[in-house]
Write a protein that holds these residues in place. Structure first.
Motif: not given
Length: 66
Positions: A38, A35, A25, A54, A57
């Motif tokens: 994660r 994202y 990232i 995340d 995002s």
């Protein structure tokens, strides 16, 4: 780093996967898949708020990621 994160996660190392996704990232802040993955690793570790951040995002970068 993204691919290494995938393998770390598959090997049962979500903390290592998160570290690799963080690096991916940093290199590309618009990497929606990093994202998303994660978020999965954070969720597995009980960090539900971090996971939601995340996922949000990832969706902000790519609404089709849903």
């Amino acid at each position: 780093y993204y691919n290494r994160g995938l393998v770390s996660y598959e090997l049962g190392d979500p903390k290592g996967a998160i570290a690799d996704y963080n690096t991916a990232i940093k290199i590309n802040p618009n990497y929606a898949q990093a994202y998303g993955n994660r978020g999965l690793a954070r969720s597995d570790l009980g960090d539900k708020q971090g996971a939601i951040a995340d996922y949000n995002s990832a969706l902000k970068i790519n609404p089709n990621y849903a």
